[in-house]
Structures are given as structure tokens and as C-alpha cells.
Design a protein around this motif. Structure first.
Motif, PDB file in Angstrom:
ATOM      1  N   PHE A 156       0.864  -1.170   0.000  1.00 31.89           N
ATOM      2  CA  PHE A 156       0.000   0.000   0.000  1.00 31.89           C
ATOM      3  C   PHE A 156       0.902   1.222   0.000  1.00 31.89           C
ATOM      4  O   PHE A 156       1.891   1.262   0.730  1.00 31.89           O
ATOM      5  CB  PHE A 156      -0.886  -0.016   1.249  1.00 31.89           C
ATOM      6  N   ASN A 176       1.271   5.412   0.494  1.00 28.96           N
ATOM      7  CA  ASN A 176       0.739   6.682   1.002  1.00 28.96           C
ATOM      8  C   ASN A 176       1.666   7.777   0.509  1.00 28.96           C
ATOM      9  O   ASN A 176       2.884   7.681   0.679  1.00 28.96           O
ATOM     10  CB  ASN A 176       0.747   6.733   2.534  1.00 28.96           C
ATOM     11  N   CYS A 234       2.125  11.718   1.210  1.00 32.76           N
ATOM     12  CA  CYS A 234       1.648  12.708   2.174  1.00 32.76           C
ATOM     13  C   CYS A 234       2.603  13.889   2.242  1.00 32.76           C
ATOM     14  O   CYS A 234       3.704  13.848   1.701  1.00 32.76           O
ATOM     15  CB  CYS A 234       1.551  12.081   3.561  1.00 32.76           C
ATOM     16  N   ILE A 263      -0.091  10.184   9.434  1.00 30.09           N
ATOM     17  CA  ILE A 263      -0.529   9.865   8.084  1.00 30.09           C
ATOM     18  C   ILE A 263      -2.031   9.653   8.146  1.00 30.09           C
ATOM     19  O   ILE A 263      -2.499   8.690   8.741  1.00 30.09           O
ATOM     20  CB  ILE A 263       0.187   8.607   7.556  1.00 30.09           C
ATOM     21  N   ASN A 264      -2.771  10.593   7.578  1.00 29.15           N
ATOM     22  CA  ASN A 264      -4.219  10.476   7.558  1.00 29.15           C
ATOM     23  C   ASN A 264      -4.773  11.185   6.328  1.00 29.15           C
ATOM     24  O   ASN A 264      -4.017  11.751   5.530  1.00 29.15           O
ATOM     25  CB  ASN A 264      -4.843  11.025   8.854  1.00 29.15           C
ATOM     26  N   ALA A 265      -6.076  11.180   6.173  1.00 30.36           N
ATOM     27  CA  ALA A 265      -6.711  11.748   4.978  1.00 30.36           C
ATOM     28  C   ALA A 265      -6.444  13.237   4.837  1.00 30.36           C
ATOM     29  O   ALA A 265      -6.427  13.760   3.722  1.00 30.36           O
ATOM     30  CB  ALA A 265      -8.211  11.484   5.018  1.00 30.36           C
ATOM     31  N   CYS A 308      -2.590  13.476   3.423  1.00 33.03           N
ATOM     32  CA  CYS A 308      -2.172  12.622   2.306  1.00 33.03           C
ATOM     33  C   CYS A 308      -2.909  12.988   1.018  1.00 33.03           C
ATOM     34  O   CYS A 308      -4.070  13.368   1.039  1.00 33.03           O
ATOM     35  CB  CYS A 308      -2.416  11.151   2.624  1.00 33.03           C
ATOM     36  N   ARG A 344      -3.502   7.514  -1.532  1.00 32.01           N
ATOM     37  CA  ARG A 344      -3.493   6.305  -0.698  1.00 32.01           C
ATOM     38  C   ARG A 344      -4.045   5.221  -1.590  1.00 32.01           C
ATOM     39  O   ARG A 344      -5.218   5.233  -1.936  1.00 32.01           O
ATOM     40  CB  ARG A 344      -4.350   6.502   0.546  1.00 32.01           C
ATOM     41  N   ALA A 378       6.695   9.578   0.299  1.00 33.86           N
ATOM     42  CA  ALA A 378       5.938   8.376  -0.062  1.00 33.86           C
ATOM     43  C   ALA A 378       6.414   7.266   0.852  1.00 33.86           C
ATOM     44  O   ALA A 378       7.613   7.105   1.097  1.00 33.86           O
ATOM     45  CB  ALA A 378       6.174   8.009  -1.517  1.00 33.86           C
ATOM     46  N   GLN A 379       5.460   6.507   1.341  1.00 30.23           N
ATOM     47  CA  GLN A 379       5.777   5.351   2.165  1.00 30.23           C
ATOM     48  C   GLN A 379       5.034   4.164   1.578  1.00 30.23           C
ATOM     49  O   GLN A 379       3.822   4.220   1.380  1.00 30.23           O
ATOM     50  CB  GLN A 379       5.363   5.578   3.616  1.00 30.23           C
ATOM     51  N   TRP A 386       3.994   0.520   2.310  1.00 28.60           N
ATOM     52  CA  TRP A 386       3.797  -0.405   3.421  1.00 28.60           C
ATOM     53  C   TRP A 386       3.396  -1.754   2.862  1.00 28.60           C
ATOM     54  O   TRP A 386       2.556  -1.839   1.986  1.00 28.60           O
ATOM     55  CB  TRP A 386       2.691   0.099   4.342  1.00 28.60           C
ATOM     56  N   ASN A 394      10.693   4.202   1.996  1.00 28.18           N
ATOM     57  CA  ASN A 394      10.427   5.637   2.106  1.00 28.18           C
ATOM     58  C   ASN A 394      11.101   6.398   0.968  1.00 28.18           C
ATOM     59  O   ASN A 394      12.261   6.131   0.633  1.00 28.18           O
ATOM     60  CB  ASN A 394      10.943   6.163   3.444  1.00 28.18           C
TER      61      ASN A 394
END
Length: 145
Positions: free
Chosen positions: A73, A75, A77, A84-86, A89, A92, A115-116, A118, A128
Motif C-alpha cells: 500500500f 501513502n 503525504c 498519516i491520515n486523509a 495525504c 493512498r 511516499a511510504q 507499506w 520511504n
């Protein structure tokens, strides 16, 4: 109780003040230019026709195929975001061995992003990456490989 009510009313009435002989103060009138046809405010700006007042920047993202061999996945941000949330970012999305091609918008040109990637398998450490707006490029792009 009646005395408290009477005293409260008397206090309120005296606190409001009276008319007295003072003359009212009138605020100064707004001054206008002598020429009513002269533009004011932002209408007075001289702007080149090609300038569109937009500050949003489109970023073309390409995550290389086979960068990940397992389900993951991504993200993307704000780089300085603690969580890290909506709200912090811009992207996603799920990621697999086929990579990812998409375009997204950042709110201004001096944005620095991270960018991460996961992995669903928690034994694999996240990957990262960082990106910063490049003034020398007319089209912003980010290749992650």
C-alpha cells in the motif's frame, strides 16, 4: 430578594450612562479617488494574460513495475506531517508488482512530499521516498523505482 432585584436594576440603569451634553463623535468618511473610473483593489492589478492565478500543481506519479513483489500500500503525504491520515495525504492506493501510474494535485508549488510503501506482510520494513517541487520542470513528475 426584592432589594437585590431593585439594586440590580438601579445599577444597570446608572451603568448605562445618561445623555449628558456631550457631542457625538462622527467617524471620518471614506475617501474616494477623484476619478471614479479608476480601478481599485485587485482590479487595479496588471497581470499577464497567460497567468491563471492557480497555485495547484499536478504531479505525474510512476511507481516502477516489480518494485514490490508482494501486495503493498502506498501513502503519499506532506513530508512534515506527523500523522498519516486523509488530511495530510494526497494518494493512498494499493500497490502490486504491476506498479502504479496516476496523477494527483498538490496545493502549492513549494510542497515537499514523502511516499511510504507499506507491505501487508509486517515482517518487511516500509520503503520511504521524498519528492520536492522542481522549478526547472514545466510538468512535475515523480518516478519511484
Amino acid at each position: 430578594m426584592k432589594q437585590l432585584l431593585v439594586l440590580s436594576i438601579a445599577y444597570i440603569l446608572t451603568g448605562c450612562g445618561g445623555g449628558g451634553d456631550s457631542t457625538p463623535v462622527t467617524p471620518p468618511a471614506a475617501t474616494a479617488n477623484s476619478d471614479d473610473n479608476e480601478a481599485q483593489g485587485t482590479a487595479a492589478l496588471n497581470v499577464a494574460p497567460e497567468f491563471d492565478f492557480k497555485t495547484d500543481v499536478n504531479v505525474a506519479l510512476n511507481v516502477a513495475a516489480n518494485l514490490v513483489n508482494e501486495r503493498a500500500f502506498i501513502n503519499i503525504c506532506q513530508a512534515d506531517a506527523l500523522l498519516i491520515n486523509a488530511d495530510t495525504c494526497f494518494v493512498r492506493a494499493p500497490l502490486d508488482s504491476e506498479g502504479l501510474d496516476l496523477s494527483f494535485v498538490v496545493p502549492h508549488q513549494d510542497q515537499k512530499l514523502k511516499a511510504q510503501i507499506w507491505f501487508y506482510d509486517t515482517s518487511i520494513a516500509p520503503l520511504n521516498y521524498e519528492w520536492r517541487f522542481d522549478e526547472s520542470q514545466s510538468q512535475q513528475s515523480w518516478l519511484i523505482n
